[in-house]
Design an enzyme around this catalytic site. Sequence first.
Site, mmCIF file in Angstrom:
data_model
loop_
_atom_site.group_PDB
_atom_site.id
_atom_site.type_symbol
_atom_site.label_atom_id
_atom_site.label_comp_id
_atom_site.label_asym_id
_atom_site.label_seq_id
_atom_site.Cartn_x
_atom_site.Cartn_y
_atom_site.Cartn_z
ATOM 1 N N TYR A 22 0.847 -1.200 0.000
ATOM 2 C CA TYR A 22 0.000 0.000 0.000
ATOM 3 C C TYR A 22 0.883 1.250 0.000
ATOM 4 O O TYR A 22 0.959 1.973 -0.955
ATOM 5 C CB TYR A 22 -0.954 -0.025 1.199
ATOM 6 C CG TYR A 22 -1.979 1.085 1.140
ATOM 7 C CD1 TYR A 22 -3.088 0.980 0.318
ATOM 8 C CD2 TYR A 22 -1.821 2.249 1.895
ATOM 9 C CE1 TYR A 22 -4.037 1.995 0.233
ATOM 10 C CE2 TYR A 22 -2.758 3.272 1.821
ATOM 11 C CZ TYR A 22 -3.861 3.138 0.997
ATOM 12 O OH TYR A 22 -4.778 4.149 0.917
ATOM 13 N N SER A 103 -6.472 0.796 -4.556
ATOM 14 C CA SER A 103 -6.614 2.224 -4.294
ATOM 15 C C SER A 103 -5.232 2.880 -4.428
ATOM 16 O O SER A 103 -4.638 2.848 -5.500
ATOM 17 C CB SER A 103 -7.244 2.455 -2.922
ATOM 18 O OG SER A 103 -7.690 3.774 -2.781
ATOM 19 N N ASP A 190 -17.874 3.478 -8.128
ATOM 20 C CA ASP A 190 -16.811 3.916 -7.217
ATOM 21 C C ASP A 190 -16.778 5.447 -7.211
ATOM 22 O O ASP A 190 -16.386 6.070 -8.195
ATOM 23 C CB ASP A 190 -15.462 3.366 -7.671
ATOM 24 C CG ASP A 190 -14.362 3.559 -6.627
ATOM 25 O OD1 ASP A 190 -14.512 4.442 -5.761
ATOM 26 O OD2 ASP A 190 -13.350 2.842 -6.702
ATOM 27 N N HIS A 230 -16.126 1.354 -4.096
ATOM 28 C CA HIS A 230 -14.685 1.283 -3.881
ATOM 29 C C HIS A 230 -14.259 0.016 -3.139
ATOM 30 O O HIS A 230 -13.100 -0.364 -3.185
ATOM 31 C CB HIS A 230 -14.227 2.520 -3.113
ATOM 32 C CG HIS A 230 -12.750 2.726 -3.124
ATOM 33 N ND1 HIS A 230 -12.032 2.909 -4.288
ATOM 34 C CD2 HIS A 230 -11.829 2.769 -2.115
ATOM 35 C CE1 HIS A 230 -10.747 3.074 -4.000
ATOM 36 N NE2 HIS A 230 -10.594 2.981 -2.695
#
Length: 275
Positions: A22, A103, A190, A230
Amino acid sequence: MFIVSRASQDTCLPKPCVLYGYGGFNISILPSFSLSWVLWLQHFDGVVAIANIRGGGEYGEDWHSAGIIDKRQNVYDDFQAAAKYLADSNITQPSKLCIMGGSNGGTLVGACINQAPELFGAAIAKVGVMDMCRFHKFTVGSAWISDFGDPENPDHFPHILAYSPLHNIFDPEQRGLPYPSLLLTTADHDDRVVPLHSFKFAAQIQYAAGRRPIQTAHPLLIRIYVKTGHGQGKPTLKILEETAEQFAFLRRTLGCTYLEHHEGAESHTWASRPC
């Protein structure tokens, strides 16, 4: 980096591996239980690696600050270093390694396949922010300026453009390297990372690489989920559908074998068959 594999007497290496990352917004990626990871470990004899890279919060604010705005490249350098470590340690090899992120982690995947495609056999980028020059113009995108920087700030813009996944797509023939097999996922509802990011990235990478002979063995795919957002609050049926498709992609692109555990057999006894 946390590295997890099935405890068994089988020491056959290298193994298929998913490297997850991430690297942003002071968020710590810590060990947690995941049934899909258990499936990967047990039925594909895979390895899961969770990279703790700069931009996250694992080692405090200094660790986070070392991966924002003009230091953003540190995030991608760390993730690529994690991939190199897994290969150098013979835990996996590039052709058996898939990187995955969602993301902000999708941005991570997009940037890394542009910068070091030779390190990976496959990549899954979920609902990623791909157009770093315009992210701040849609829905809540302006809230991400704290980490990504402001594209309208002339001091920030060169750093942003240097890693923007959309703007650094290359021609594999000119570079002499194909992209790894790629699965982009997005959702039509989203409203956090609007699907135009994945649409634009898919269109540009297909234009630049899709018809090149060197790319033929490495598919470039996009999956658009309908009536979902999302990720938060996703119905169980949608989660199962998405997980099944991702494992099918991994089996196809990494050349994995499905291992079927015989009920009542010893925990280390497995039979194999193609999935």
